[in-house]
Design an enzyme around this catalytic site. Sequence first.
Site, PDB file in Angstrom:
ATOM      1  N   GLU A  72      48.111 -17.592  40.731  1.00 42.50           N
ATOM      2  CA  GLU A  72      48.081 -16.538  39.713  1.00 42.50           C
ATOM      3  C   GLU A  72      49.229 -16.685  38.696  1.00 42.50           C
ATOM      4  OE1 GLU A  72      45.603 -12.930  41.295  1.00 42.50           O
ATOM      5  OE2 GLU A  72      47.320 -13.172  42.614  1.00 42.50           O
ATOM      6  N   TYR A 118      58.311  10.881  36.263  1.00 40.01           N
ATOM      7  CA  TYR A 118      58.749   9.549  36.712  1.00 40.01           C
ATOM      8  C   TYR A 118      57.797   8.475  36.247  1.00 40.01           C
ATOM      9  CZ  TYR A 118      62.029  12.374  39.004  1.00 40.01           C
ATOM     10  OH  TYR A 118      63.019  13.287  39.194  1.00 40.01           O
ATOM     11  N   HIS A 158      41.191  -5.643  40.670  1.00 38.19           N
ATOM     12  CA  HIS A 158      42.080  -6.633  41.291  1.00 38.19           C
ATOM     13  C   HIS A 158      43.413  -6.007  41.732  1.00 38.19           C
ATOM     14  CE1 HIS A 158      43.877 -10.987  40.840  1.00 38.19           C
ATOM     15  NE2 HIS A 158      44.456 -10.312  41.805  1.00 38.19           N
TER      16      HIS A 158
HETATM   17 ZN   LIG Z   1      46.020 -10.954  42.930  1.00 39.71          ZN
END
Ligand SMILES: [Zn+2]
Length: 210
Positions: A72, A118, A158
């Site tokens: 990735e 936050y 994802h």
């Molecule tokens: Zn991933």
Amino acid sequence: MERELRERIVFWGRSLFARNYTAGSSGNISVRCGDGFLSTPTNSCLGFLEADKLSKLDADWKHVSGDQPTKELPLHRAFYEGRPKIQAVVHLHSTFATALSCLADADPNDAIPPITPYMVMRVGKVPILPYTMPGSADVAPLVRAKAPEHAAVLLGNHGPVVTGLSLDSAVFTAEELEETAKLVILTRALPVRPLDAEQIAALNAKFSLK
Ligand SMILES: [Zn+2]
């Protein structure tokens, strides 16, 4: 310096894995190191990283030592290119942020409503990028387009990608994102009162993320 960065990646990998922020061999971390980068290796488990086996890459992202880097890497590289001041990128498959990345009715420009200060102070607006196959270079232009204005994005179906001016701050932001995503999911069927525009503007004025 490099030794410290390596140990810090191992430390945070173990901590994130132990706290269920990412499972199996999912998730990856990169940091700027000198004029190059360090990244977690492909198919490694964040819970059991070894400092000497981390992947080292040069300024052109060529692998120079250690195990092969995460597949990735294109999304990490795109974030550093689009947001040059950042020092670290953390990508997780944390449960609630990933759940939000799968919702058909989420706002792709602003996936997480500003329900806590936050979230506004530490994470900002989080867009959802269109789905791309994990490891595909197709993600790069999508990340580069959002990186200048966003410290974090959700990869569609994802998971989250979070950046920081240090590895510690990227991890803290990833934690804040996940905890807020959990609140969003928990309150999804309830009437929520988000912060109003004036409250958000005051936070942005005081705690700029740029
Ligand atoms: Zn991933």
